[in-house]
Design a protein around this motif. Structure first.
Motif, mmCIF file in Angstrom:
data_model
loop_
_atom_site.group_PDB
_atom_site.id
_atom_site.type_symbol
_atom_site.label_atom_id
_atom_site.label_comp_id
_atom_site.label_asym_id
_atom_site.label_seq_id
_atom_site.Cartn_x
_atom_site.Cartn_y
_atom_site.Cartn_z
ATOM 1 N N LEU A 3 50.535 49.685 51.673
ATOM 2 C CA LEU A 3 49.344 48.785 52.023
ATOM 3 C C LEU A 3 49.347 47.714 51.000
ATOM 4 C CD1 LEU A 3 46.618 51.581 52.938
ATOM 5 C CD2 LEU A 3 48.405 50.662 54.445
ATOM 6 N N GLY A 4 49.135 46.479 51.512
ATOM 7 C CA GLY A 4 48.699 45.333 50.662
ATOM 8 C C GLY A 4 47.076 45.092 50.987
ATOM 9 N N THR A 5 46.403 45.050 49.827
ATOM 10 C CA THR A 5 44.974 45.041 49.930
ATOM 11 C C THR A 5 44.448 43.802 49.618
ATOM 12 O OG1 THR A 5 44.108 45.949 48.002
ATOM 13 C CG2 THR A 5 44.741 47.778 49.563
ATOM 14 N N GLY A 6 43.103 43.432 50.209
ATOM 15 C CA GLY A 6 42.655 42.208 49.910
ATOM 16 C C GLY A 6 41.707 41.911 48.828
ATOM 17 N N ASN A 7 41.003 40.977 49.025
ATOM 18 C CA ASN A 7 39.895 40.540 47.905
ATOM 19 C C ASN A 7 38.604 41.284 47.992
ATOM 20 O OD1 ASN A 7 40.006 38.403 50.220
ATOM 21 N ND2 ASN A 7 37.861 38.555 49.508
ATOM 22 N N GLY A 8 37.928 41.150 46.893
ATOM 23 C CA GLY A 8 36.675 41.818 46.977
ATOM 24 C C GLY A 8 35.700 40.848 47.618
ATOM 25 N N GLY A 9 34.570 41.420 48.184
ATOM 26 C CA GLY A 9 33.359 40.712 48.799
ATOM 27 C C GLY A 9 32.167 41.278 48.334
ATOM 28 N N PRO A 10 31.397 40.545 47.734
ATOM 29 C CA PRO A 10 31.274 39.069 47.491
ATOM 30 C C PRO A 10 32.331 38.894 46.205
ATOM 31 C CG PRO A 10 29.191 39.894 46.569
ATOM 32 C CD PRO A 10 29.942 40.978 47.470
ATOM 33 N N TYR A 11 32.841 37.524 46.139
ATOM 34 C CA TYR A 11 34.004 37.286 45.132
ATOM 35 C C TYR A 11 33.408 37.547 43.799
ATOM 36 C CZ TYR A 11 35.972 34.341 48.912
ATOM 37 O OH TYR A 11 36.447 33.738 50.069
ATOM 38 N N GLY A 35 27.039 50.317 39.697
ATOM 39 C CA GLY A 35 25.926 50.407 40.296
ATOM 40 C C GLY A 35 26.060 50.879 41.643
ATOM 41 N N GLU A 36 24.968 50.531 42.581
ATOM 42 C CA GLU A 36 25.227 50.933 43.946
ATOM 43 C C GLU A 36 26.025 50.005 44.832
ATOM 44 O OE1 GLU A 36 21.136 53.472 44.475
ATOM 45 O OE2 GLU A 36 20.752 51.202 44.820
ATOM 46 N N PHE A 37 27.153 50.011 44.287
ATOM 47 C CA PHE A 37 28.259 48.923 45.024
ATOM 48 C C PHE A 37 28.373 49.150 46.539
ATOM 49 C CE2 PHE A 37 30.553 52.826 44.064
ATOM 50 C CZ PHE A 37 31.502 53.087 44.935
ATOM 51 N N TRP A 38 28.070 50.223 46.881
ATOM 52 C CA TRP A 38 28.395 50.442 48.501
ATOM 53 C C TRP A 38 27.204 49.587 49.290
ATOM 54 C CZ3 TRP A 38 26.818 54.139 44.897
ATOM 55 C CH2 TRP A 38 25.521 54.771 45.147
ATOM 56 N N LYS A 39 26.202 49.350 48.532
ATOM 57 C CA LYS A 39 25.316 48.536 49.092
ATOM 58 C C LYS A 39 25.226 47.022 49.039
ATOM 59 C CE LYS A 39 21.878 52.269 48.441
ATOM 60 N NZ LYS A 39 20.547 52.469 47.760
ATOM 61 N N GLN A 40 26.252 46.605 48.133
ATOM 62 C CA GLN A 40 26.364 45.197 47.815
ATOM 63 C C GLN A 40 27.345 44.510 48.501
ATOM 64 O OE1 GLN A 40 23.692 44.404 45.932
ATOM 65 N NE2 GLN A 40 23.131 46.469 45.583
ATOM 66 N N GLY A 41 28.538 45.246 48.942
ATOM 67 C CA GLY A 41 29.726 44.613 49.546
ATOM 68 C C GLY A 41 30.947 45.302 49.018
ATOM 69 N N LEU A 42 32.098 45.277 49.693
ATOM 70 C CA LEU A 42 33.071 45.947 49.178
ATOM 71 C C LEU A 42 34.504 44.957 49.343
ATOM 72 C CD1 LEU A 42 32.000 49.143 50.923
ATOM 73 C CD2 LEU A 42 32.483 48.864 48.489
ATOM 74 N N GLY A 43 34.948 45.025 50.551
ATOM 75 C CA GLY A 43 36.410 44.319 50.676
ATOM 76 C C GLY A 43 37.538 45.095 50.491
ATOM 77 N N GLY A 76 37.950 41.113 57.160
ATOM 78 C CA GLY A 76 36.443 41.221 56.896
ATOM 79 C C GLY A 76 35.889 41.041 55.520
ATOM 80 N N ALA A 77 36.852 41.200 54.382
ATOM 81 C CA ALA A 77 36.652 41.197 52.908
ATOM 82 C C ALA A 77 35.661 40.171 52.819
ATOM 83 C CB ALA A 77 37.744 41.280 52.155
ATOM 84 N N ASP A 78 35.985 38.733 53.277
ATOM 85 C CA ASP A 78 34.980 37.603 52.986
ATOM 86 C C ASP A 78 33.568 37.825 53.666
ATOM 87 O OD1 ASP A 78 37.384 36.520 51.810
ATOM 88 O OD2 ASP A 78 37.363 34.979 53.317
ATOM 89 N N ALA A 79 33.413 38.814 54.308
ATOM 90 C CA ALA A 79 32.007 38.985 54.936
ATOM 91 C C ALA A 79 31.462 40.427 54.266
ATOM 92 C CB ALA A 79 32.174 39.290 56.386
ATOM 93 N N ASN A 80 32.264 40.903 53.259
ATOM 94 C CA ASN A 80 31.797 41.980 52.580
ATOM 95 C C ASN A 80 32.008 43.303 53.212
ATOM 96 O OD1 ASN A 80 30.874 39.993 50.865
ATOM 97 N ND2 ASN A 80 28.707 40.357 51.388
ATOM 98 N N GLN A 81 32.968 43.348 54.168
ATOM 99 C CA GLN A 81 33.025 44.788 54.860
ATOM 100 C C GLN A 81 34.311 45.541 54.081
ATOM 101 O OE1 GLN A 81 31.471 45.212 58.020
ATOM 102 N NE2 GLN A 81 30.478 43.351 56.671
#
Length: 689
Positions: free
Chosen positions: A263-271, A237-245, A189-194
């Motif tokens: 754990l191997g973690t993924g990309n940021g969302g948004p990129y 900033g208020e990163f938790w409102k913008q998206g995480l990943g 779900g990182a691509d959807a900013n989760q």
């Protein structure tokens, strides 16, 4: 890193508990008669200690049996083999139990996502990478977020828990792992900013035992959690409102020697980190390897491969545990080849980087500084001027397809890829933007868009040999004590190579591309090798690169099993075919405004039906060739009403009649472009992949 973290941080490798006791003797690499966990043994080495099948007799390999898997599309799972039974998953999280010697179906479990949670089907294409096993139970993570325990003998459901919070865009595509009476699962779900996290449950009851978030949340959510409070300082900033990943959708490895989970973690969302984290920062724990205590889920250390991740790079590839001779002394290490193109060897006791070298063409960084652990980045890679062209692409030089490690040769065998990418924040009219930017595949070298089987020396950090492969999106690898490496490829062949030299010693035409990793096991005293055949996955989203000619529904999806002396022959099926046969009705008059609006909406179709409606044959059909898409009413019935939902086609009840008309118009326009009766759009191919 911030100065306030200096006492905890050794650059990108954060040191926690260095004195964790060893709970087991040094582990034996790989597995033998059973293949009871995702990578064979707990080390996830993809190594079989069996040697009935050897370099010297591999040419006598033949097809022992096969099982057609009707209704399946993409097959990414690595099967498990336990006491004469194979367990694996299909496209939409169905679980199969198959006799390991005969290939006959024992039972099948269908989680019926279309009935339980149909909305999740439209959030990701249907893929699943397998099950976990422990003490007579089979565990599967379902696309809709459920974790289900099944009786291994009967397939009957024992318990089911929802691992996801309500109303999020998370899904599950990865295989669970079992350890110490627990089962752990992550999500996508990182691509959807989760926001990424993993959860451990009790194997017997399904009771939640602990949860670890891989990126911080709001200040209130982080309060009292030292790891999240520390990580939050690296966001702006208020990163938790913008998206995480930072989702953990694939790589999870259990270390029985140190009683840890990696754990191997993924990309940021948004990129784009300027949107995600105003003011900059490393954005922990994106694109990182994170070590946790297996009993409590508490943070121990991390190593971040891409601080301030900005290119959909991720550390979600499989992680292999081994003991290697480093500077003349044995070191307990973790090895990973994430998408960014470097091969990392990390001390798994401390999280300290030992070495990192490029496995191929890498232009985003000059090198990894071994003193700091941080990359020495090239100029203008963060689209400072509005555009950046760099290698590798977001697919990486290695993606989720498992690499393997052979302790006899001392080599790691990597499904390698070569491709560049163009990132742009200047979105042109008609382009399909994603997170305020577009991403395109980029080719400039003659071998761009091709792959290879790469043998890598992790101690010397250098290539030992390399077998070029015409296709890019190929299968994971298996290596054995018999001196072999097995790999399937997108062109439909399954091959065995000499692990020392790379010489191909056997090949079989599977009749369809392979992306899954094979396994080896013993049943009835005989060694077998099995692999799932079902090309697909992300192929549609990057269809103009990954389309190799497999037509939707033309070739059966199968489980193939091989042994010395096998004499089976597959029934004939159609071969690769790159010809597009669009359907059209010349009497239809298209409204160009509707076509343009339909192109904008088509991003919702891209993951299954391809960018600009150019399909790669799977997981969805080429709509330019579809009779259903000829009729606007039929298309409405499928899209809005869900007429084909039981066959894996999601319903989109939120679509209006006007929106379906626009999509229909765009499909009709692309069909005419394909048959040459309409000028190709100037922005063709400019989509995100």
């Amino acid at each position: 890193m911030l100065a306030a973290m200096a006492s905890l941080v050794n650059c990108t490798g954060v040191q926690g508990d260095r004195s964790a006791p060893s709970t087991n003797a040094a582990q034996i690499t790989g597995t033998a008669e059973n293949w009871a966990s995702h990578g064979g043994g707990s080390d996830e080495a993809g190594y079989s200690r069996l040697d009935q099948i050897r370099v010297e007799n591999a040419e006598a390999l033949g097809l022992a049996n096969w099982l057609d898997l009707d209704g399946e599309a993409t097959l990414e799972a690595t099967p498990l083999a336990v006491d004469g039974v194979l367990y694996f998953t299909g496209s939409y999280s169905s679980v199969y139990a198959v006799d390991a010697a005969t290939g006959t179906l024992r039972w099948k479990y269908d989680p019926q996502i279309w009935k339980v949670n149909p909305a999740k089907m439209g959030m990701n294409f249907g893929v699943n990478r397998g099950v976990a096993y422990a003490d007579g139970r089979v565990f599967v993570g379902v696309l809709d977020g459920r974790l289900v325990a099944l009786d291994a003998a009967t397939g009957k459901e024992q318990w089911s828990v929802d691992t996801l919070p309500p109303r999020t865009l998370h899904t599950i595509t990865g295989a669970p792992r079992t350890f110490n009476g627990k089962v752990i699962i992550g999500n996508a779900g990182a691509d959807a900013n989760q926001r990424g996290y993993v959860t451990a449950y009790d194997q017997v009851t399904g009771r939640q035992l602990w949860r670890f978030y891989t990126v911080p949340g709001s200040p209130e959510a982080n309060a009292g959690d030292p790891a999240m409070e520390m990580a939050a300082k690296t966001w702006g900033g208020e990163f938790w409102k913008q998206g995480l990943g930072g989702t953990v959708w694939n790589g999870i490895t259990f270390d029985p020697e140190l009683n840890r989970i990696y754990l191997g973690t993924g990309n940021g969302g948004p990129y784009n980190p300027k949107l995600r984290s105003p003011g900059g920062g490393d954005n922990l724990f994106l694109a990182s390897i994170v070590a946790l205590d297996a009993d409590s889920g508490k943070y121990i250390w991390h190593y971040q491969v891409n601080p301030g991740e900005a290119w959909d790079y991720k550390a979600t590839a499989n992680m292999i545990l081994a003991t290697l001779p480093i500077d003349g002394a044995p070191r307990k290490v973790l090895m990973q080849a994430p998408t960014n193109g470097f091969f990392y060897v990390i001390d798994r006791e401390t999280g300290k980087l030992i070495s990192a070298e490029k496995t191929g063409k890498v232009t985003w960084a000059e090198r990894i500084d071994l003193k700091t652990g941080r990359p020495v980045e090239a100029a203008n890679i963060r689209y400072e001027t509005g555009e950046s062209i760099l290698y590798p692409s977001m697919l990486g030089t290695h993606n989720w397809q498992d690499m393997s490690y052979n302790p006899k040769t001392g080599l790691v065998y990597i499904p390698y890829m070569k491709l560049g990418a163009r990132y742009s924040t200047s979105v042109k009219p008609g382009e399909l933007a994603f997170g305020g930017m577009t991403v395109q595949a980029w080719k400039q070298d003659p071998d761009d868009g091709t792959g290879a089987l790469l043998a890598w020396d992790p101690v010397k950090q250098e290539q030992r040999w390399k077998v070029p492969i015409e296709t890019l999106w190929n299968g994971g690898t298996l290596t054995t004590a018999g001196g072999l490496v097995f790999q399937g490829t997108a062109d439909g062949y399954f091959s065995a190579y000499d692990a020392k030299t790379g010489k191909r010693v056997w090949r079989f035409n599977a009749g369809l591309g392979i992306i899954a990793a094979p396994i080896s096991y013993v049943a009835g005293g005989k060694q077998y090798v099995s692999v799932l055949v079902g090309y697909g996955g992300t192929t549609a989203a990057l269809s103009h690169i990954l389309d190799v000619g497999w037509k939707y529904g033309a070739q059966p999806r199968r489980l193939l099993t091989f042994a010395i002396g096998g004499t089976g022959k597959l029934p004939p099926s159609p071969g690769r075919d790159m010809t597009v046969r669009p359907l059209d009705d010349p009497s239809i008059t298209l409204d160009e405004k509707s076509v343009a609006k339909g192109q904008g909406l088509s991003i919702m179709c891209m993951a299954c039906h391809g960018a600009n409606m150019h399909s790669a044959g799977t997981p969805g059909p080429d709509l330019r060739e579809s009779a259903i898409a000829m009729s606007e009413d039929d298309l409405w019935t499928v899209l809005h009403d869900g007429a084909m939902i039981e066959r894996g086609m999601p319903a989109f009840p939120q679509l209006t009649r006007g929106q379906v008309h626009n999509l229909w118009s765009y499909i009709r326009a692309t069909a005419r472009e394909a048959n040459g009766t309409r000028k190709t759009s100037e922005v063709q191919g400019a989509s995100r992949f």
